[in-house]
Design a protein around this motif. Structure first.
Motif, mmCIF file in Angstrom:
data_model
loop_
_atom_site.group_PDB
_atom_site.id
_atom_site.type_symbol
_atom_site.label_atom_id
_atom_site.label_comp_id
_atom_site.label_asym_id
_atom_site.label_seq_id
_atom_site.Cartn_x
_atom_site.Cartn_y
_atom_site.Cartn_z
ATOM 1 N N GLU A 111 35.296 44.263 45.523
ATOM 2 C CA GLU A 111 35.767 43.151 44.785
ATOM 3 C C GLU A 111 36.598 43.646 43.747
ATOM 4 N N GLN A 112 36.035 44.219 42.744
ATOM 5 C CA GLN A 112 37.063 45.217 41.463
ATOM 6 C C GLN A 112 38.741 44.805 41.704
ATOM 7 N N VAL A 113 38.312 45.537 43.190
ATOM 8 C CA VAL A 113 40.298 46.342 43.483
ATOM 9 C C VAL A 113 41.026 45.158 44.337
ATOM 10 N N GLY A 114 40.305 44.284 44.138
ATOM 11 C CA GLY A 114 40.650 43.047 45.288
ATOM 12 C C GLY A 114 40.370 43.145 46.656
ATOM 13 N N LEU A 115 39.373 43.583 47.424
ATOM 14 C CA LEU A 115 39.508 43.796 48.607
ATOM 15 C C LEU A 115 38.114 43.465 49.174
ATOM 16 N N GLN A 138 44.830 52.575 48.654
ATOM 17 C CA GLN A 138 45.324 53.909 47.517
ATOM 18 C C GLN A 138 44.269 52.591 46.501
ATOM 19 N N ARG A 139 44.300 51.600 46.765
ATOM 20 C CA ARG A 139 43.071 50.574 45.741
ATOM 21 C C ARG A 139 41.721 51.465 46.540
ATOM 22 N N VAL A 140 41.405 51.361 47.911
ATOM 23 C CA VAL A 140 40.304 51.600 48.667
ATOM 24 C C VAL A 140 40.334 53.362 47.710
ATOM 25 N N GLY A 141 41.065 54.295 47.882
ATOM 26 C CA GLY A 141 40.916 55.099 47.393
ATOM 27 C C GLY A 141 40.168 55.221 45.535
ATOM 28 N N ILE A 142 41.253 54.113 45.372
ATOM 29 C CA ILE A 142 40.545 53.779 43.183
ATOM 30 C C ILE A 142 39.068 53.921 43.625
ATOM 31 N N ALA A 143 38.660 52.698 43.774
ATOM 32 C CA ALA A 143 37.022 51.933 44.121
ATOM 33 C C ALA A 143 36.179 53.258 44.903
ATOM 34 N N ARG A 144 37.032 53.456 45.667
ATOM 35 C CA ARG A 144 35.724 55.270 45.859
ATOM 36 C C ARG A 144 35.658 56.637 44.781
ATOM 37 N N THR A 145 36.588 56.424 44.408
ATOM 38 C CA THR A 145 36.360 57.945 43.431
ATOM 39 C C THR A 145 35.530 57.234 42.322
ATOM 40 N N VAL A 202 36.490 61.174 34.079
ATOM 41 C CA VAL A 202 37.778 61.783 33.707
ATOM 42 C C VAL A 202 37.935 61.522 34.832
ATOM 43 N N LEU A 203 38.957 60.746 34.893
ATOM 44 C CA LEU A 203 40.178 60.335 36.151
ATOM 45 C C LEU A 203 41.813 61.367 36.133
ATOM 46 N N LEU A 204 41.797 61.720 37.425
ATOM 47 C CA LEU A 204 42.782 62.816 37.784
ATOM 48 C C LEU A 204 43.744 61.947 38.703
ATOM 49 N N LEU A 205 45.516 61.009 38.619
ATOM 50 C CA LEU A 205 46.343 60.353 39.628
ATOM 51 C C LEU A 205 47.035 60.748 39.385
ATOM 52 N N ILE A 216 44.642 50.366 37.942
ATOM 53 C CA ILE A 216 44.860 51.115 36.819
ATOM 54 C C ILE A 216 44.896 50.655 35.281
ATOM 55 N N ARG A 217 45.633 49.535 35.189
ATOM 56 C CA ARG A 217 45.977 48.891 34.102
ATOM 57 C C ARG A 217 44.622 48.499 33.781
#
Ligand code: ATP
Ligand code: MG
Lengths: 221, 257
Positions: free
Chosen positions: B136-140, B157-164, B171-174, B193-194
Motif C-alpha cells: 500500500e505504501q508503494v501504491g500497489l 521496482q516499487r515491489v523491489g523497494i517494498a521487499r527490501t 541502511v539502504l543501498l540503491l 524514495i523521496r
C-alpha cells in the motif's frame, strides 16, 4: 507353450524391472542433486571428489560398472546381491548425468537472483532451496525425463548378472520356445509403454512446476 | 565525534591484477543520504556490492556501526568473517537493484513476505499483513497476487523497494534503481524514495544518473572516478561550482545529453 503360459513369467520379470527402476530412480535423483550442487558450491576437496565421480561414471560403460560392482567388489570385501548391484550401478551411472543437468540448470538462474537472496539475508541453504532450485527445476525437468527413460533402458543390463528381470525372462523363454518374434515383440512393447509412462509423468511434473514460472517468465524478475 | 554508521577504511579491491580500489576511504554518518555519481566503470556498483557482501574486499576493512564487516572475533582471535557473522551484519543492510531481481516464481506478496518468514521468523499471517501494508505504501495494494512478469518496470521496482523495506534494514543501498525504466516510469519510483527520505530514518547510499534527483535528496554527493573520490560536497555546491576539472567535464557531459 502358448502365450498365456508365458505371461506369468514375463509379468514376474516386469515386476523385477519395475522394482529396479523404482529403487534406482530415487538413488540417481538423490546422488545427482547432491553431486550437482556440491560441484557448484562446495570447497575444492569435495568438488574434486564429485568431479571424479561424475567423469568416471559418464566416461565408462554401464555394463563394466555393473560387472565391477557385482564381480570385483566382493574381492574387496563388499558383496552385494545381484539386484542391489544392479540398482547401485544404474543409480550411480544415471546419477552422474543428473548431476550435470542439475548443475547446468542452476547456472542458468541469473546472478541477480542469488544477489537479491543474499541482500535479503537468506542463508546459503535457503537461497538454494527457496530461490535457486525452484527456478532451476523448471529448466531441468525435460532432461530429467529423458534420463529416467535412459535409466529404464539400462535396467535390461542386469539380466547379464543373473537378475531375472523382463529381459532375462524374455531371453529364457525365447531360448526355450524359439518364439523369438512374439516374445521380443511383446517385451519391446512393454518397455515402450513404460517409457511413455515415465515421459507422461515428467510432463505432468513440468506442468505443475512451470505454472508459477510460466506466469513469471524466467527473466521476469 | 559520533562514530560513523559506515566506514570504508583503506579498502582495496582487485579484478584480476587490476586494482579498482586502492586505499579507499569513505565515512557515512547515521541517517545521512550520500549519492555517488561518476562515469561508467568508476566502481560505484562495486562499492555498494562490497558493502552488501556481494563482492569480497582484498584489503582494508568496512565498518558498520563500528563493527568490522569482513572480520570477526572467534575465541578471542580476529579471523576472516564467517557466514554467521556476515548474516548478522547483513541484517542492517538492504539493497535495491537496477534490474529489480524479483523472484519470478513467487507472487508479489510472497516476494515481499518470503524473507521475513524464513529469515526473521515472522508468522505467515504477520508477514503477509506487513507485506500488504508495504504494498500500500508503494501504491500497489491491488497487485498483491500478481506475478512479477505481469508488472511494468516501475511497478517491479516499487515491489523491489517494498521487499527490501520488509527486512527492516537501517541502511539502504540503491544502485541505479531507475536506470532500467522507461522515462515516464522513473518518477513513480523516485517518489517512493523521496517519501522514505522525508519520513524515515534510513542511512542511504545511492548511485544515480538522475542529477536533479541527486541534487534534491542528497546530504552529500561524491564524484567517483577510477576508484577514487575526486570531489565531494553538498549537492548545491558540487553541482553549481564543481572544483575539479574531471567533475566539471563529467557534469557538462550530462547537461549536453
Ligand atoms: N566481476 C567482475 N569481474 C571483473 N571485472 C569487474 C567485475 N565487476 C566489475 N568489474 C570492473 O570493475 C570496474 C567497475 O565496475 P562497476 O560496475 O563498479 O562500475 P560502475 O561505476 O557501477 O559503472 P556503471 O555506471 O556502468 O554501472 C569496471 O571496469 C568493471 O569492468
Ligand atoms: Mg553500476
Amino acid at each position: 507353450m502358448t502365450f498365456y503360459e508365458m505371461l506369468p513369467l514375463l509379468l514376474r520379470g516386469l515386476g523385477v524391472t519395475l522394482l529396479i527402476v523404482l529403487l534406482a530412480l530415487p538413488i540417481s535423483g538423490l546422488v545427482g542433486f547432491l553431486a550437482g550442487i556440491t560441484r557448484l558450491y562446495a570447497g575444492w576437496f569435495l568438488r574434486s571428489v564429485v568431479v571424479v565421480y561424475i567423469e568416471f561414471f559418464r566416461g565408462t560403460s554401464v555394463l563394466i560398472q555393473l560387472y565391477w560392482i557385482y564381480f570385483v567388489l566382493p574381492f574387496l570385501g563388499v558383496s552385494l546381491s545381484a539386484v542391489s548391484a544392479g540398482v547401485l550401478a544404474i543409480g550411480l551411472n544415471i546419477g552422474a548425468y543428473v548431476a550435470e543437468v542439475v548443475r547446468g540448470a542452476l547456472l542458468t538462474v541469473p546472478q541477480g537472483q542469488s544477489d537479491a537472496a543474499v541482500a535479503l539475508n537468506f542463508s546459503a541453504w535457503q537461497r538454494l532451496r527457496y530461490i535457486l532450485l525452484p527456478q532451476a527445476l523448471a529448466n531441468m525437468l525435460p532432461s530429467l525425463g529423458n534420463l529416467s527413460i535412459e535409466l529404464l533402458k539400462a535396467t535390461s543390463l542386469v539380466s547379464l548378472i543373473t537378475v531375472a528381470d523382463l529381459t532375462y525372462q524374455a531371453k529364457a523363454l525365447a531360448d526355450l520356445t524359439l518364439q523369438v518374434g512374439l516374445i521380443f515383440g511383446t517385451v519391446l512393447l512393454i518397455y515402450f509403454f513404460l517409457a511413455q509412462l515415465l515421459a507422461a509423468l515428467f510432463r505432468a511434473l513440468e506442468k505443475r512446476v512451470g505454472r508459477g514460472l510460466k506466469r513469471g517468465g524466467l527473466q521476469g524478475g | 565525534m559520533k562514530q560513523p554508521k559506515i566506514r570504508f577504511q583503506d579498502v582495496s579491491k582487485f579484478f584480476g591484477d587490476q586494482p579498482l580500489f586502492d586505499g579507499f576511504n569513505l565515512d557515512i554518518t547515521e541517517q545521512e543520504i550520500v549519492t555517488l555519481i561518476g562515469p561508467s566503470g568508476s566502481g560505484k556498483s562495486t562499492l555498494l556490492r562490497m558493502l552488501m557482501t556481494l563482492e569480497t574486499i582484498d584489503g582494508g576493512e568496512i565498518f558498520i556501526d563500528g563493527e568490522p564487516l569482513w572480520h570477526c572475533e572467534r575465541r578471542s582471535k580476529t579471523v576472516k568473517a564467517d557466514e554467521k557473522h556476515l548474516r548478522q551484519m547483513r541484517a542492517k543492510l538492504g539493497m535495491v537493484f537496477q534490474h529489480f531481481n524479483l523472484f519470478p516464481h513467487m507472487s508479489v506478496l510472497r516476494n515481499i513476505a518470503e524473507a521475513p518468514i524464513r529469515v526473521l521468523g515472522k508468522s505467515r499471517e504477520q508477514a503477509y499483513n506487513d507485506a500488504a501494508c508495504l504494498l500500500e505504501q508503494v501504491g500497489l495494494a491491488d497487485k498483491a497476487d500478481a506475478f512479477p512478469a505481469d508488472l511494468s518496470g516501475g511497478q517491479k521496482q516499487r515491489v523491489g523497494i517494498a521487499r527490501t523495506l520488509a527486512m527492516q534494514p537501517s541502511v539502504l543501498l540503491l544502485d541505479e534503481i531507475t536506470s532500467a525504466l522507461d522515462p515516464e516510469l522513473v518518477d513513480e519510483v523516485l517518489d517512493v524514495i523521496r517519501q522514505l527520505a522525508a519520513t524515515q530514518r534510513y542511512t542511504m547510499l545511492l548511485v544515480t544518473h538522475e542529477m536533479y534527483f541527486a541534487r534534491e535528496i542528497s546530504d552529500r554527493v561524491c564524484f567517483l572516478d577510477q576508484g577514487r573520490i575526486v570531489e565531494e560536497g553538498r549537492p548545491e555546491q558540487l553541482f553549481s561550482q564543481p572544483q575539479s576539472p574531471r567533475t566539471q567535464s563529467f557534469l557538462a557531459s550530462f547537461l549536453r545529453s
